[in-house]
Design a protein around this motif. Structure first.
Motif: not given
Length: 261
Positions: A5, A84, A136
């Protein structure tokens, strides 16, 4: 797409931003570290994240400039193919109380708003498509100033009130793909407060915080970073929340509650 991420953290060369970047790096995130002036500190922040195992990007940029905001996002996507988490941490103030209103000219007011409120919006706008694709989240670093109407200066208080209102709006506008929350710290034991108040002034405010708040302590940058990281990696059903991290300042002066012994 990169499996790790990606977090983009504005103002992450020092203080809360640097602490957040390091915590996320330790949790397996790649991080884009942004700074406007403190290059040496930002390089140290990057080195710590690298040591923690993250792939990092270090970029100078002023979030008040839309082109800089878009460049930060474009660089993250070019490097990792995703974003993210966005942490809107960049912020400025002037430490000017009610006794000195005459020194608050329009340029000062507008510059603080440009960084604290407009900059946060511009970062969200640039990131939104990528955050939606990643399911996200956004964490805005606000302040109790915006909730309680107290703080370093009128423009700072007003700008953080704008961030709080914008957090609620964005939580609705970006749902259901993106969660949007804000943390609202009180006094933080960081260089930002020391630089603004001076060492003596900071120690006085810190002592007052310790004497008067329910928990009797100021937050460290790590305290605030832990809350930010929880909002990013936990809090899966939380959005539109303004999380007060003020040691109970909003409760009023510490007092004994009457009751049986």
């Amino acid at each position: 797409m990169n499996d790790r991420k990606v977090a983009l953290i504005t103002g992450s060369g020092t203080g809360v931003g640097a602490a957040t970047a390091l915590m996320l790096a330790r949790r397996g995130y790649n991080v884009l570290i942004n700074y406007s002036r403190s290059e040496a500190a930002a390089l140290a922040s990057q080195a710590a994240c690298d040591e923690a195992g993250a792939d990092t990007l270090l970029m100078q940029g002023d979030v008040a400039e839309d082109a800089d905001c878009r460049a930060l996002v474009d660089a993250a996507v070019a490097r990792w193919g995703r974003v993210d988490a966005l942490v809107n941490n960049a912020g400025i103030s002037t430490f000017t109380g009610a006794a000195n209103w005459e020194v608050l000219d329009a340029d000062t007011f507008q510059r603080i708003f440009a960084v604290n409120a407009v900059g946060a919006f511009q970062m969200v706008r640039a990131c939104a498509p990528h955050l939606k694709a990643a399911q996200g989240c956004i964490v805005n670093v606000s302040s109790v100033a915006g909730s309680l109407g107290i703080g370093s200066s009128v423009p700072y208080i007003a700008s953080k009130g704008a961030v709080n209102s914008m957090t609620l709006y964005l939580a609705r506008a970006l749902a259901p793909e993106v969660r949007v929350n804000a943390v609202c710290p009180g006094l933080i034991t960081s260089r930002w407060f020391v630089d603004g108040l001076g060492q003596e002034g900071f120690e006085k405010v810190k002592a007052l915080t310790e004497q008067s708040t329910a928990l009797g302590r100021a937050s460290t940058p790590e305290d605030v970073a832990e809350a930010i990281v929880w909002l990013i990696d936990g809090a899966r059903t939380m959005t539109g929340e303004l999380l007060l991290l003020d040691a109970g300042l909003h409760l009023g002066t510490r007092m004994q509650v009457p009751g049986k012994a």
